[in-house]
Scaffold this active site. Structure first.
Site, short mmCIF file in Angstrom:
data_model
loop_
_atom_site.label_atom_id
_atom_site.label_comp_id
_atom_site.label_asym_id
_atom_site.label_seq_id
_atom_site.Cartn_x
_atom_site.Cartn_y
_atom_site.Cartn_z
N HIS A 229 -0.52 3.66 20.16
CA HIS A 229 -1.92 3.29 20.28
C HIS A 229 -1.98 1.84 20.76
CE1 HIS A 229 -6.12 2.60 19.64
NE2 HIS A 229 -5.83 1.59 18.84
N ASP B 268 -8.48 7.45 21.28
CA ASP B 268 -8.00 7.49 22.67
C ASP B 268 -8.20 8.89 23.26
OD1 ASP B 268 -6.79 4.77 22.41
OD2 ASP B 268 -5.58 5.81 20.92
N GLN C 246 0.83 -1.21 0.00
CA GLN C 246 0.00 0.00 0.00
C GLN C 246 0.87 1.26 0.00
OE1 GLN C 246 -3.10 -0.36 3.00
NE2 GLN C 246 -4.04 -2.09 1.93
P1 NAI Z 1 -12.91 -5.85 10.28
O1 NAI Z 1 -12.23 -7.16 10.41
O2 NAI Z 1 -14.38 -5.74 10.47
O3 NAI Z 1 -12.61 -5.26 8.83
C1 NAI Z 1 -11.34 -5.26 8.26
C2 NAI Z 1 -11.52 -5.30 6.75
O4 NAI Z 1 -10.23 -5.15 6.15
C3 NAI Z 1 -12.10 -6.62 6.24
O5 NAI Z 1 -13.24 -6.37 5.43
C4 NAI Z 1 -10.94 -7.21 5.42
O6 NAI Z 1 -11.40 -7.94 4.28
C5 NAI Z 1 -10.20 -5.95 5.01
N1 NAI Z 1 -8.82 -6.17 4.60
C6 NAI Z 1 -7.92 -7.07 5.10
N2 NAI Z 1 -6.76 -7.01 4.42
C7 NAI Z 1 -6.91 -6.04 3.48
C8 NAI Z 1 -6.08 -5.53 2.46
N3 NAI Z 1 -4.83 -6.01 2.27
N4 NAI Z 1 -6.56 -4.53 1.67
C9 NAI Z 1 -7.81 -4.07 1.85
N5 NAI Z 1 -8.66 -4.53 2.78
C10 NAI Z 1 -8.21 -5.50 3.59
O7 NAI Z 1 -12.13 -4.87 11.25
P2 NAI Z 1 -12.59 -3.45 11.83
O8 NAI Z 1 -13.36 -3.64 13.08
O9 NAI Z 1 -13.18 -2.65 10.72
O10 NAI Z 1 -11.18 -2.83 12.26
C11 NAI Z 1 -10.19 -2.54 11.30
C12 NAI Z 1 -8.87 -2.24 11.97
O11 NAI Z 1 -8.94 -1.07 12.77
C13 NAI Z 1 -8.38 -3.35 12.93
O12 NAI Z 1 -6.98 -3.52 12.69
C14 NAI Z 1 -8.60 -2.75 14.29
O13 NAI Z 1 -7.73 -3.29 15.25
C15 NAI Z 1 -8.31 -1.31 14.02
N6 NAI Z 1 -8.82 -0.35 15.01
C16 NAI Z 1 -8.03 0.74 15.32
C17 NAI Z 1 -8.44 1.69 16.22
C18 NAI Z 1 -7.57 2.86 16.54
O14 NAI Z 1 -7.94 3.62 17.45
N7 NAI Z 1 -6.44 3.12 15.88
C19 NAI Z 1 -9.74 1.58 16.88
C20 NAI Z 1 -10.53 0.44 16.48
C21 NAI Z 1 -10.05 -0.49 15.58
#
Ligand code: NAI
Length: 327
Positions: free
Chosen positions: A187, A159, A112
């Site tokens: 984070h 946060d 990416q």
């Molecule tokens: P989720 O599992 O529901 O969705 C993730 C999506 O990413 C899936 O649809 C998957 O197919 C897709 N994906 C995986 N590899 C990919 C790639 N190479 N290219 C494009 N898409 C790809 O997860 P959710 O709940 O949406 O969370 C996403 C991320 O955000 C997680 O890593 C989570 O830990 C993180 N997160 C970070 C926060 C922060 O404060 N920085 C807060 C909450 C979540």
């Protein structure tokens, strides 16, 4: 009329994506008069689900949404993009070591970064949400040598918002009364939510609450809020994460109000003893489309120890991805 701003969202078919895309389409990412064009990136297995979300976006008849395109190839998804929200990441599965997690995410954030370097617009701004967000941002940035380092950021705004909410509740004031709260470091559970310089209605928050509450209640509540949400909801925070991502970009583009700052993980310039180049959370202001680390703050001994502990974890993550050849 203004040309649409291209916004790429990765992991578009995921939980956060589902909440985030509708906030963007409604005009909340940039402002109420800026049209946006969405470019969704998903893995091939999730493209169909992303198409379903795109149908719903169409059904929203959003006046500012100029269209939605779906890709499974990063090179195409980042072509000409102005704002990239890197949400999709590899979650930690049972028994996975930290090194394995970093390696799996390297496989996502390296290509990416390369695609952003090759094809994104000159004014590209990148926010990494997918965890481990700080180090994923470091990986992407190291594969985009032609993009200024300051354009790669990671999200600690959730946060920050969690800290504001806890303080408002404790002090019995609306969040709008609070100023100069800061998240420092990674984070992760080692993050340091600081009230050392924080104010409510012009008074010091540190003077109004006791140290025991800060250490035993406030800091762990903010740092472990993600786990508490999973425990209650059976799923990780998604709408609040999407909301914080909208806040992060909106502030980046539109600026911070005078007399206040916010928190974001940005490239360290060596300030506050954080090694240069590390993507660490700091108190930041935004002006003219740039995040700047707030300079010249006095750091007390308690804050020093907490910042150093979280930064040490970031250094460890950086050393691991360096050994793995990911940066
Ligand atoms: P989720 O599992 O529901 O969705 C993730 C999506 O990413 C899936 O649809 C998957 O197919 C897709 N994906 C995986 N590899 C990919 C790639 N190479 N290219 C494009 N898409 C790809 O997860 P959710 O709940 O949406 O969370 C996403 C991320 O955000 C997680 O890593 C989570 O830990 C993180 N997160 C970070 C926060 C922060 O404060 N920085 C807060 C909450 C979540």
């Amino acid at each position: 009329t203004q040309a649409p701003v291209n916004v790429t969202v990765t992991g578009a078919a995921g939980q956060i994506g589902y909440a985030l895309l509708f906030r963007i389409a409604s005009g909340q990412l940039l402002g109420q008069d800026v049209p946006v064009k969405l470019r969704l990136l998903e893995i091939p297995q999730a493209v169909k689900a992303a198409e379903g979300t795109a149908m719903e976006l169409e059904d929203g008849a959003f006046p500012l949404l100029a269209g939605t395109d779906i890709f499974d190839d990063p090179k195409q998804a980042f072509e000409g993009t102005n704002i990239a929200l890197l949400v999709g990441a590899r979650p930690r599965s049972k028994g996975m070591e930290r090194g394995d997690l970093l390696e799996a995410n390297g496989g996502i954030f390296k290509p990416q970064g390369e695609a952003i370097n090759a094809g994104a617009a000159d004014d590209i701004k990148v926010l990494v949400v997918g965890n481990p967000a700080n180090t994923n941002a470091l990986i992407a940035r190291s594969h985009a040598p032609d993009v200024p380092a300051e354009r790669f950021t990671a999200m600690t705004r959730l946060d920050h918002n969690r800290a504001l909410a806890q303080l408002a509740k404790k002090l019995g004031v609306p969040v709008t009364e609070l100023r100069k709260v800061a998240i420092w470091g990674n984070h992760s559970a080692t993050q340091y939510p600081s009230v050392q310089h924080a104010e409510f209605g012009g008074k010091s928050i540190a003077d109004a609450v006791d140290q025991a509450w800060l250490e035993n209640d406030f800091i762990p509540t903010v740092a472990k809020r993600g786990a508490a949400i999973i425990e209650a909801r059976g799923l990780s925070s998604a709408a609040s994460a999407a909301s914080a991502a909208v806040d992060h970009v909106y502030t980046w583009v539109n600026g911070t109000p005078a007399g206040d700052w916010t928190s974001a993980a940005v490239a360290s310039d060596g300030s506050y003893g954080v090694p240069e180049g590390l993507i660490s959370s700091f108190p930041v202001t935004a002006e003219n489309g740039r995040y700047k680390i707030v300079q010249g703050l006095e750091i007390d001994d308690f804050s020093r120890a907490r910042i150093d502990a979280s930064v040490a974890e970031l250094v460890e993550e950086r050393d691991t991805v360096q050994k793995l050849g990911l940066i």
